[in-house]
Design an enzyme around this catalytic site. Sequence first.
Site, PDB file in Angstrom:
ATOM      1  N   LYS A   1       0.856  -1.192   0.000  1.00  0.00           N
ATOM      2  CA  LYS A   1       0.000   0.000   0.000  1.00  0.00           C
ATOM      3  C   LYS A   1       0.883   1.228   0.000  1.00  0.00           C
ATOM      4  CE  LYS A   1      -4.532   0.761   0.319  1.00  0.00           C
ATOM      5  NZ  LYS A   1      -5.582  -0.208  -0.046  1.00  0.00           N
TER       6      LYS A   1
HETATM    7  N1  GLU Z   1      -7.219   0.098  -3.183  1.00  0.00           N
HETATM    8  C1  GLU Z   1      -7.980  -1.063  -3.481  1.00  0.00           C
HETATM    9  C2  GLU Z   1      -8.049  -1.972  -2.277  1.00  0.00           C
HETATM   10  O1  GLU Z   1      -7.923  -1.537  -1.156  1.00  0.00           O
HETATM   11  C3  GLU Z   1      -7.528  -1.751  -4.755  1.00  0.00           C
HETATM   12  C4  GLU Z   1      -6.127  -2.292  -4.750  1.00  0.00           C
HETATM   13  C5  GLU Z   1      -5.655  -2.816  -6.105  1.00  0.00           C
HETATM   14  O2  GLU Z   1      -6.437  -2.843  -7.037  1.00  0.00           O
HETATM   15  O3  GLU Z   1      -4.479  -3.173  -6.166  1.00  0.00           O
HETATM   16  O4  GLU Z   1      -8.304  -3.129  -2.383  1.00  0.00           O
END
Ligand code: GLU
Length: 421
Positions: free
Chosen positions: A111
């Site tokens: 993240k």
């Molecule tokens: N931000 C989204 C999540 O928390 C998508 C993450 C992604 O597609 O890699 O799952």
Amino acid sequence: MTNHTAPEELNPFEIAKQQFDLAAEYLKLEDSMRDVLRHAKRQLIVSIPVKMDSGHVEVFEGYRVQHNIARGPAKGGIRYHPQVTLDEVKALASWMTWKCATVGIPYGGGKGGVVCDPKSLSIGELERLTRRYAFEIAPIIGPDRDIPAPDVYTNEQTMAWIMDTISMVRGHTELAVVTGKPLSLGGSYGRAEATARGGLYVAREACRVKGVDLKGARVAIHGFGNAGSNFAKLATGDGARIIAICDSRCGVYAENGINVEAALRHKDETGSLLGFANAEEIPCEQVLETECDILVPSALENSITLKNVERVKTKIIVELANGPTTPGADLALADRGIFLLPDILANAGGVTVSYYEWVQNQYSFFWTEKQVNDSLEQTMRTAFRSVHEKSGLHNTDMRTGAYILAVERVAEATRMRGIFP
Ligand code: GLU
């Protein structure tokens, strides 16, 4: 038993570790494995100097955390928000690890975040901030290493800038370095609504389990960003009645159902739900306490806590946000028989279609929208069944069931790979 008097832990990383520990206990995981899986593999902190429109330079702080890569490259979004902290990003990265394992896609968890108020930045400032942030994290991201995507207050434009920046640095177009890109740039059909669509697929399963008819069901949605607003649209298509919604500014309530398209138009035109006609204005937090059949927290962490959990009046909770419910609130909800679809299952549709996008990019061969949605449906239904089975087997709630499933998969991969060197 839930302790209702002690101050509740609200640090997301501490919460993430508690959730993990519970599953580790069920699995009787060895201590060394617990130690490995509790830690983030890599944490990068960067400074992002940005030339502001006024001419002065402002320095922002950004993070990229890779929690685990046992099952594949790190994967997870990038969040722009004034309250972003390293611990929050660590929690979100670990939730990505468990999420990808829950739905069985070959990724670990990562993240990113930048501490900023995107609403106060001009488009030019946002572009310069994004490009410099991408440049600073470039050494650790890539299609085989770590693949960012949109999260809170980032979107397909943000992804296009990151893709372009990395491509310029590397000297060739690197489509698969991020997902959630615009369709014109190697994005996938269905990615924009994927989080909501995945949530709807598992909500349908939950309705079957709880004997709730989605047609006519009363739905309250806390957070009207990408996930929440698309869920409102899709659930309306299934005949549900959206009776309460809110964004970061205000909430609105209409017993007979909110016209979702009109609410979206109003938000597009004015920037918020404030002043939306034909609905009663209510405080945002009240959406969580609205009597309904399905409650959809789709904003930020710590929305349902010991402070308000007793006032939550619903049958099913679909966590489209990451980390909206604290462990204390989890216990209270389970005690009352409220069926909660945990974030690592309920919102996994986004990263699942991100996976499809990444696959399409690597093959330079693109799927139809129907192919995407059919595959997503299959993946989400399988994941629901596996989680439901696990929770039944261990006589526990759906969150713990999902964690048991996910931790087991990641631990097994880690065991097979062994510890390097
Ligand atoms: N931000 C989204 C999540 O928390 C998508 C993450 C992604 O597609 O890699 O799952």
